[in-house]
Design an enzyme around this catalytic site. Structure first.
Site, PDB file in Angstrom:
ATOM      1  N   ALA A  80      30.956 -15.161  -7.972  1.00  0.00           N
ATOM      2  CA  ALA A  80      31.756 -15.932  -7.012  1.00  0.00           C
ATOM      3  C   ALA A  80      32.586 -14.959  -6.187  1.00  0.00           C
ATOM      4  CB  ALA A  80      32.660 -16.924  -7.732  1.00  0.00           C
ATOM      5  N   LYS A  81      33.219 -15.457  -5.155  1.00  0.00           N
ATOM      6  CA  LYS A  81      34.130 -14.641  -4.350  1.00  0.00           C
ATOM      7  C   LYS A  81      35.046 -15.545  -3.557  1.00  0.00           C
ATOM      8  CE  LYS A  81      34.825 -10.188  -3.591  1.00  0.00           C
ATOM      9  NZ  LYS A  81      34.735  -9.161  -4.644  1.00  0.00           N
ATOM     10  N   GLY A  82      36.294 -15.114  -3.417  1.00  0.00           N
ATOM     11  CA  GLY A  82      37.233 -15.800  -2.550  1.00  0.00           C
ATOM     12  C   GLY A  82      37.645 -14.881  -1.411  1.00  0.00           C
ATOM     13  N   ALA A 127      33.141 -19.016  -2.370  1.00  0.00           N
ATOM     14  CA  ALA A 127      31.704 -19.153  -2.555  1.00  0.00           C
ATOM     15  C   ALA A 127      31.395 -18.898  -4.021  1.00  0.00           C
ATOM     16  CB  ALA A 127      30.944 -18.164  -1.673  1.00  0.00           C
ATOM     17  N   ASP A 164      41.207  -7.704  -4.941  1.00  0.00           N
ATOM     18  CA  ASP A 164      40.162  -7.258  -4.025  1.00  0.00           C
ATOM     19  C   ASP A 164      40.871  -6.733  -2.782  1.00  0.00           C
ATOM     20  OD1 ASP A 164      37.741  -7.470  -2.073  1.00  0.00           O
ATOM     21  OD2 ASP A 164      36.871  -7.982  -4.012  1.00  0.00           O
TER      22      ASP A 164
END
Length: 378
Positions: free
Chosen positions: A74-76, A29, A111
């Site tokens: 953003a983030k995965g 995202a 993360d």
């Protein structure tokens, strides 16, 4: 320096990926872009969802804006067990699938469930260079100098360990100290419980102890340990494995072993949820017996939980203020602004916490509401 973005409510884009060699499903995202780039970690855990990743991308946008970083959020996330022997291969294939974004748009980092050294190793295998910061490094006018700064920073140590593993928790501990200061307390007279003993939780407990706070309880996946006289955090860290689990055999006399969720109900001054997202919800917020909640994990409390805690006069220092130390540190390095990062982070944390707590103390305005206003400019 780019201006702060006006934070939109919908993500700029989302991507869903299905692995063809395992049941893994991955998500990216990108909440917003600033000058064509966004930043945010890549996590792996069973049950990870697109909604979770979207929420975390939004949090990254707010972190960047609150700290005046010239980058969007953003983030995965990958729905897969990082303890599975296939996890490295899953991560490598996810990186390869996200290559168009990782080349120029998405700067990522460790993360939950994904360590930095494993992430960097998979980047190199994918031909994206030795660092997950590749997208920003490739934009730099002097790529070699920027990569050198990153590699030096990743190897930098203090007497407590690697700076890259410690700086996020240092920021959370400073956020807690700043909150106590605004409430008229001193660290030496206060207690803390930390949920989670991974990179953020472990370093938060360590630096809180350095500041004089008595850390009386810590939890990991195996349960909670509690000692009203304080835990020996350095000794516990010495036995911690890569999953944030620590050995119980050397715990000092007077230490109790409790169920994992018992930590939330302990009577302490500061509760730091630093494990998974949505740890505090509409179903368990009433267990909290702390005077203050400082979010070490991203999205540690749901909106409903924050509202209910506010009714009980318990302030929640939001994640995008309290745990922004790691992303701020990374971008100060990338931008060649990394002189005295510890001092700078402490000063910025005290300034921001004062700003978000002043309205709370005056009229009960929730800290998150004030913090969001600091992250917007229109």
């Amino acid at each position: 320096m780019q201006p702060k973005p006006v934070l939109q409510t919908k993500p700029h884009l989302t991507v869903t990926w299905h692995d063809n060699q395992s049941p893994a499903v991955g998500y990216l995202a990108v909440h917003d872009l600033v000058d064509g780039i966004a930043t945010g970690g890549c996590r792996m855990r069973p049950g990870c969802t697109l909604r979770e990743v979207e929420d975390l991308a939004y949090a990254m946008s707010t972190k960047s804006a609150a700290f005046d970083l010239p980058v969007g959020g953003a983030k995965g996330g990958i729905d897969f067990d990082p303890k599975d022997d296939r996890s490295d291969g899953v991560l490598l294939r996810f990186i390869d699938a996200m290559r168009p974004f990782l080349e120029r748009t998405w700067v990522t980092a460790e993360d939950l469930g994904v360590s930095q050294h494993v992430l960097d190793a998979q980047f190199e295998k994918a031909g994206l260079g030795p660092s997950s910061y590749h997208a920003q490094i490739s934009r730099s006018p002097d790529r070699d100098a920027t990569l050198h700064r990153v590699e030096e920073a990743m190897g930098a140590t203090t007497q407590d360990g690697l700076v890259c593993d410690l700086i996020g928790g240092y920021g959370v501990a400073q956020a807690a100290a700043a909150t106590l200061s605004e409430l008229g307390d001193t660290p030496e007279s206060t207690t803390m419980a930390v949920q989670g003993f991974g990179t953020i939780g472990g370093s938060t407990a360590l630096y809180a102890q350095h500041l004089g706070i008595t850390v009386v309880a810590v939890s990991d996946a195996l349960g909670t340990v509690y000692n009203p006289d304080g835990l020996d955090i350095p000794a516990m860290l010495a036995t911690r494995n890569e999953w944030g689990e620590f050995d119980r055999s050397g715990l000092s006399a007077g230490t109790e072993e409790l169920p994992r969720d018992a930590l939330l109900g302990l009577t302490v001054d500061v509760l730091v949820p630093a494990a998974v997202s949505y740890a505090l919800t509409a179903h368990n917020h009433d267990q909290v017996n702390a005077r203050i909640v400082v979010e070490g994990a991203n999205a540690a409390a749901t909106h409903e939980a924050e509202l209910e805690l506010a009714v009980r006069d318990i302030p929640v220092v939001p994640d995008f203020i309290a745990n922004a130390g790691a992303v701020a540190w990374a971008w100060w390095i990338l931008l060649d602004e990394d002189d005295d990062v510890y001092g700078r982070l402490r000063n910025e944390m005290f300034t921001l916490v004062k700003k978000v707590l002043t309205p709370w103390l005056l009229d009960g305005t929730m800290p998150r509401q004030t913090a969001l206003s600091l992250a917007m400019r229109g």
